[in-house]
Enzyme design. Structure first.
Site, PDB file in Angstrom:
ATOM      1  N   ASP A   1     -12.687   5.190  -2.095  1.00 27.71           N
ATOM      2  CA  ASP A   1     -13.297   3.863  -2.224  1.00 27.71           C
ATOM      3  C   ASP A   1     -14.437   3.849  -3.244  1.00 27.71           C
ATOM      4  O   ASP A   1     -14.970   2.767  -3.541  1.00 27.71           O
ATOM      5  CB  ASP A   1     -13.835   3.383  -0.870  1.00 27.71           C
ATOM      6  CG  ASP A   1     -12.722   2.837   0.022  1.00 27.71           C
ATOM      7  OD1 ASP A   1     -11.773   2.240  -0.516  1.00 27.71           O
ATOM      8  OD2 ASP A   1     -12.798   3.030   1.257  1.00 27.71           O
TER       9      ASP A   1
ATOM     10  N   THR B   1      -7.382  -4.261   0.950  1.00 30.11           N
ATOM     11  CA  THR B   1      -6.111  -4.817   1.445  1.00 30.11           C
ATOM     12  C   THR B   1      -6.318  -6.229   2.011  1.00 30.11           C
ATOM     13  O   THR B   1      -5.451  -7.087   1.862  1.00 30.11           O
ATOM     14  CB  THR B   1      -5.499  -3.882   2.512  1.00 30.11           C
ATOM     15  OG1 THR B   1      -5.396  -2.576   1.932  1.00 30.11           O
ATOM     16  CG2 THR B   1      -4.113  -4.337   2.937  1.00 30.11           C
TER      17      THR B   1
ATOM     18  N   GLU C   1      -5.170   7.506   0.562  1.00 34.45           N
ATOM     19  CA  GLU C   1      -5.547   6.816   1.805  1.00 34.45           C
ATOM     20  C   GLU C   1      -4.422   6.820   2.846  1.00 34.45           C
ATOM     21  O   GLU C   1      -4.677   7.016   4.036  1.00 34.45           O
ATOM     22  CB  GLU C   1      -5.952   5.359   1.524  1.00 34.45           C
ATOM     23  CG  GLU C   1      -6.373   4.653   2.814  1.00 34.45           C
ATOM     24  CD  GLU C   1      -6.728   3.187   2.646  1.00 34.45           C
ATOM     25  OE1 GLU C   1      -6.764   2.677   1.519  1.00 34.45           O
ATOM     26  OE2 GLU C   1      -6.977   2.553   3.687  1.00 34.45           O
TER      27      GLU C   1
ATOM     28  N   ILE D   1      -4.002   0.397  -2.543  1.00 37.45           N
ATOM     29  CA  ILE D   1      -4.555  -0.968  -2.575  1.00 37.45           C
ATOM     30  C   ILE D   1      -5.929  -0.880  -1.935  1.00 37.45           C
ATOM     31  O   ILE D   1      -6.047  -0.632  -0.743  1.00 37.45           O
ATOM     32  CB  ILE D   1      -3.691  -1.996  -1.806  1.00 37.45           C
ATOM     33  CG1 ILE D   1      -2.325  -2.174  -2.477  1.00 37.45           C
ATOM     34  CG2 ILE D   1      -4.415  -3.349  -1.749  1.00 37.45           C
ATOM     35  CD1 ILE D   1      -1.449  -3.260  -1.848  1.00 37.45           C
ATOM     36  N   ASP D   2      -6.955  -1.028  -2.749  1.00 37.21           N
ATOM     37  CA  ASP D   2      -8.312  -1.069  -2.211  1.00 37.21           C
ATOM     38  C   ASP D   2      -8.638  -2.547  -2.005  1.00 37.21           C
ATOM     39  O   ASP D   2      -8.410  -3.357  -2.901  1.00 37.21           O
ATOM     40  CB  ASP D   2      -9.268  -0.432  -3.219  1.00 37.21           C
ATOM     41  CG  ASP D   2     -10.699  -0.422  -2.711  1.00 37.21           C
ATOM     42  OD1 ASP D   2     -10.897  -0.342  -1.487  1.00 37.21           O
ATOM     43  OD2 ASP D   2     -11.615  -0.478  -3.546  1.00 37.21           O
TER      44      ASP D   2
ATOM     45  N   ASP E   1      -6.504   5.265  -3.921  1.00 40.81           N
ATOM     46  CA  ASP E   1      -6.472   4.135  -2.987  1.00 40.81           C
ATOM     47  C   ASP E   1      -5.418   3.185  -3.550  1.00 40.81           C
ATOM     48  O   ASP E   1      -5.658   2.502  -4.546  1.00 40.81           O
ATOM     49  CB  ASP E   1      -7.846   3.466  -2.917  1.00 40.81           C
ATOM     50  CG  ASP E   1      -7.947   2.505  -1.751  1.00 40.81           C
ATOM     51  OD1 ASP E   1      -6.888   2.036  -1.288  1.00 40.81           O
ATOM     52  OD2 ASP E   1      -9.088   2.222  -1.320  1.00 40.81           O
TER      53      ASP E   1
ATOM     54  N   ASP F   1       0.851  -1.213   0.000  1.00 42.83           N
ATOM     55  CA  ASP F   1       0.000   0.000   0.000  1.00 42.83           C
ATOM     56  C   ASP F   1       0.884   1.260   0.000  1.00 42.83           C
ATOM     57  O   ASP F   1       0.669   2.187  -0.788  1.00 42.83           O
ATOM     58  CB  ASP F   1      -0.896   0.060   1.245  1.00 42.83           C
ATOM     59  CG  ASP F   1      -1.798  -1.155   1.444  1.00 42.83           C
ATOM     60  OD1 ASP F   1      -3.021  -0.976   1.550  1.00 42.83           O
ATOM     61  OD2 ASP F   1      -1.283  -2.285   1.521  1.00 42.83           O
TER      62      ASP F   1
HETATM   63  N1  LIG Z   1     -16.777  -0.390   8.741  1.00 43.77           N
HETATM   64  C1  LIG Z   1     -16.610  -0.227   7.446  1.00 43.77           C
HETATM   65  N2  LIG Z   1     -17.682  -0.061   6.647  1.00 43.77           N
HETATM   66  C2  LIG Z   1     -17.550   0.091   5.327  1.00 43.77           C
HETATM   67  N3  LIG Z   1     -16.340   0.100   4.700  1.00 43.77           N
HETATM   68  C3  LIG Z   1     -15.234  -0.054   5.444  1.00 43.77           C
HETATM   69  C4  LIG Z   1     -15.308  -0.229   6.843  1.00 43.77           C
HETATM   70  N4  LIG Z   1     -14.040  -0.363   7.315  1.00 43.77           N
HETATM   71  C5  LIG Z   1     -13.223  -0.271   6.235  1.00 43.77           C
HETATM   72  N5  LIG Z   1     -13.945  -0.076   5.124  1.00 43.77           N
HETATM   73  C6  LIG Z   1     -13.490   0.121   3.746  1.00 43.77           C
HETATM   74  O1  LIG Z   1     -13.783  -0.993   2.941  1.00 43.77           O
HETATM   75  C7  LIG Z   1     -12.824  -1.049   1.919  1.00 43.77           C
HETATM   76  C8  LIG Z   1     -12.823  -2.391   1.256  1.00 43.77           C
HETATM   77  O2  LIG Z   1     -14.122  -2.851   1.341  1.00 43.77           O
HETATM   78  P1  LIG Z   1     -14.869  -3.642   0.249  1.00 43.77           P
HETATM   79  O3  LIG Z   1     -16.299  -3.729   0.611  1.00 43.77           O
HETATM   80  O4  LIG Z   1     -14.598  -3.086  -1.082  1.00 43.77           O
HETATM   81  O5  LIG Z   1     -14.194  -5.033   0.322  1.00 43.77           O
HETATM   82  S1  LIG Z   1     -14.470  -6.056   1.466  1.00 43.77           S
HETATM   83  O6  LIG Z   1     -15.030  -7.210   0.843  1.00 43.77           O
HETATM   84  O7  LIG Z   1     -15.357  -5.489   2.460  1.00 43.77           O
HETATM   85  O8  LIG Z   1     -13.155  -6.326   2.053  1.00 43.77           O
HETATM   86  C9  LIG Z   1     -11.585  -0.715   2.631  1.00 43.77           C
HETATM   87  O9  LIG Z   1     -10.671  -0.210   1.693  1.00 43.77           O
HETATM   88  P2  LIG Z   1      -9.098  -0.503   1.929  1.00 43.77           P
HETATM   89  O10 LIG Z   1      -8.717   0.054   3.274  1.00 43.77           O
HETATM   90  O11 LIG Z   1      -8.508   0.274   0.783  1.00 43.77           O
HETATM   91  O12 LIG Z   1      -8.918  -1.979   1.810  1.00 43.77           O
HETATM   92  C10 LIG Z   1     -12.009   0.351   3.629  1.00 43.77           C
HETATM   93  O13 LIG Z   1     -11.829   1.648   3.148  1.00 43.77           O
HETATM   94 MG   LIG Z   2     -10.251   1.155  -0.066  1.00 46.01          MG
HETATM   95 MG   LIG Z   3      -6.570   0.923   0.542  1.00 40.96          MG
HETATM   96 MG   LIG Z   4      -7.025   0.541   4.028  1.00 44.09          MG
END
Ligand SMILES: Nc1ncnc2c1ncn2[C@@H]1O[C@H](COP(=O)(O)OS(=O)(=O)O)[C@@H](OP(=O)(O)O)[C@H]1O
Ligand SMILES: [Mg+2]
Ligand SMILES: [Mg+2]
Ligand SMILES: [Mg+2]
Length: 357
Positions: free
Chosen positions: A292, A148, A71, A145-146, A143, A48
């Site tokens: 996101d 992660t 991010e 790595i979306d 982002d 990331d």
């Molecule tokens: N509580 C809560 N509610 C909603 N979303 C949240 C929450 N916590 C984290 N995140 C964000 O979710 C991003 C990835 O989620 P996704 O739905 O795309 O994938 S996943 O299946 O849920 O892992 C993830 O992105 P990355 O941090 O880039 O991986 C977060 O930004």
């Molecule tokens: Mg993300």
């Molecule tokens: Mg990310």
């Molecule tokens: Mg993240």
């Protein structure tokens, strides 16, 4: 006629491609102590940080006046405990930035064999992502790595970059290194410019493709209740999956949902692999982040779909780093979208009745 943003598109695609090559190679070499847990309990890896350093370096060289809402930040890498992590991030970012010039790239972007950076250059590049966002002006959102958690499982993740101008997403690029294609290969890049369509491109640049690289145009197909399916999160903490079940029943959906991490869900929707992306808040007060959803929203809109909150109102990318109060996200083709908003209303009424009992 809306602007084509062709220079921005070319640079953004190239930056995302370099970041995808980096993250794929990191996955194969990742060791346990190369992942940290952030204050919000979510994971972040050397991949990331290094991907954010690479994309921000390229953006800052080509568009030096554009702020970036990214991010990650460099605080954990600057801490005494972050020495080995920092060294690894610097090595990975430099390996990526100094890789040979690819078709469509220009040396003035700060990429190519002679472009070694210092540690401070790269930490500062990561922190170029600290912009607060807002209603007016041009800004990028990244982002690196979306998904992660998906990345760590070897499943879906995406490198996501968007250009926002006066709170409107004008350009979105989503790199999905692990997304399977019908021909059995993995990986694709998705790109959309407002008013100019949504496209899928190969993950690796083809020879001779440059500014006018267009790829395969994407249109969301029509669905029937029999062919419709929901695209939803893998992580139960990210979306209320029990609510999705109600909505699916009310829509007469028979196919099981497709669960995948990251904005690969928007990409899957844009190319017809799934019919609805539904993300309802879990009720913890979490605010969705602009990085996101910005690239995914323009991709789906340009593929002929609609992206809104669960009340049918547009997402607001002008509020800062977040989308504000969380009313969820609904993305789908036009006809399906209207039916989903209606089904959500009915599902909420059902839920209220159940809770009143
Ligand atoms: N509580 C809560 N509610 C909603 N979303 C949240 C929450 N916590 C984290 N995140 C964000 O979710 C991003 C990835 O989620 P996704 O739905 O795309 O994938 S996943 O299946 O849920 O892992 C993830 O992105 P990355 O941090 O880039 O991986 C977060 O930004
Ligand atoms: Mg993300
Ligand atoms: Mg990310
Ligand atoms: Mg993240």
């Amino acid at each position: 006629m809306s602007l084509t943003y062709s220079a921005e598109r070319q640079v953004a695609v190239a930056a995302v491609r370099r970041a995808c090559a980096l993250t794929s190679s990191v996955f194969n070499k990742l060791v346990r102590n190369e992942t940290l847990t952030k204050d919000d309990k979510s994971p972040v890896t050397v991949g990331d940080f290094a991907a954010q350093a690479v994309v921000n370096t390229i953006l800052s060289r080509t568009f030096p006046h554009d702020p970036i809402v990214g991010e990650e930040d460099s605080n954990d890498l600057r801490a005494d405990t972050g020495v080995s992590l920092r060294e690894r991030v610097v090595a990975l970012a430099n390996e990526s930035l100094t890789a040979p010039l690819q078709p469509g790239e220009d040396e003035s972007w700060g990429v190519g064999p002679t472009q070694q950076r210092t540690t401070e250059d790269l930490l500062a590049a990561i922190d170029r992502g600290n912009y607060e966002g807002g209603r007016s002006g041009r800004m990028w959102t990244l982002d690196p790595i979306d998904g992660t958690k998906g990345f760590l499982r070897g499943e879906q993740y995406a490198v996501c970059l968007a250009l926002i101008v006066d709170a409107r997403v004008e350009l979105g690029v989503i790199g999905c290194p692990n997304l399977p294609s019908p021909d059995g290969t993995r990986g694709a890049i998705f790109v959309a410019t407002r008013g100019h369509g949504a496209f899928q491109l190969p993950l690796a640049p083809a020879e001779s493709l440059a500014t006018d690289e267009r790829g395969e145009r994407l249109r969301i197909p029509a669905f029937t209740p029999e062919t419709l399916n929901l695209l939803e999160s893998v992580e139960k903490a990210h979306a209320k999956l029990s609510f999705n079940e109600k909505v699916a029943r009310l829509l007469g959906v028979t196919r099981p949902p497709t669960r995948m991490d990251s904005q690969a869900k928007y990409a899957a929707l844009a190319r017809g692999d799934g019919g609805v992306y539904l993300r309802m808040p879990v009720g913890t007060g979490y605010k969705e982040k602009i990085w996101d959803h910005a690239p995914g929203s323009v991709l789906v809109e340009e593929a002929g779909g609609i992206v809104s909150d669960s009340r049918g109102r547009p997402l607001d990318f002008g509020l800062g780093r977040t989308l504000g109060e969380n009313f969820g996200v609904v993305a789908a083709g036009k006809e399906v979208h209207a039916k989903v908003i209606e089904a959500i209303q009915r599902a909420k009424e059902e839920e209220a009745k159940e809770e009143g009992q």
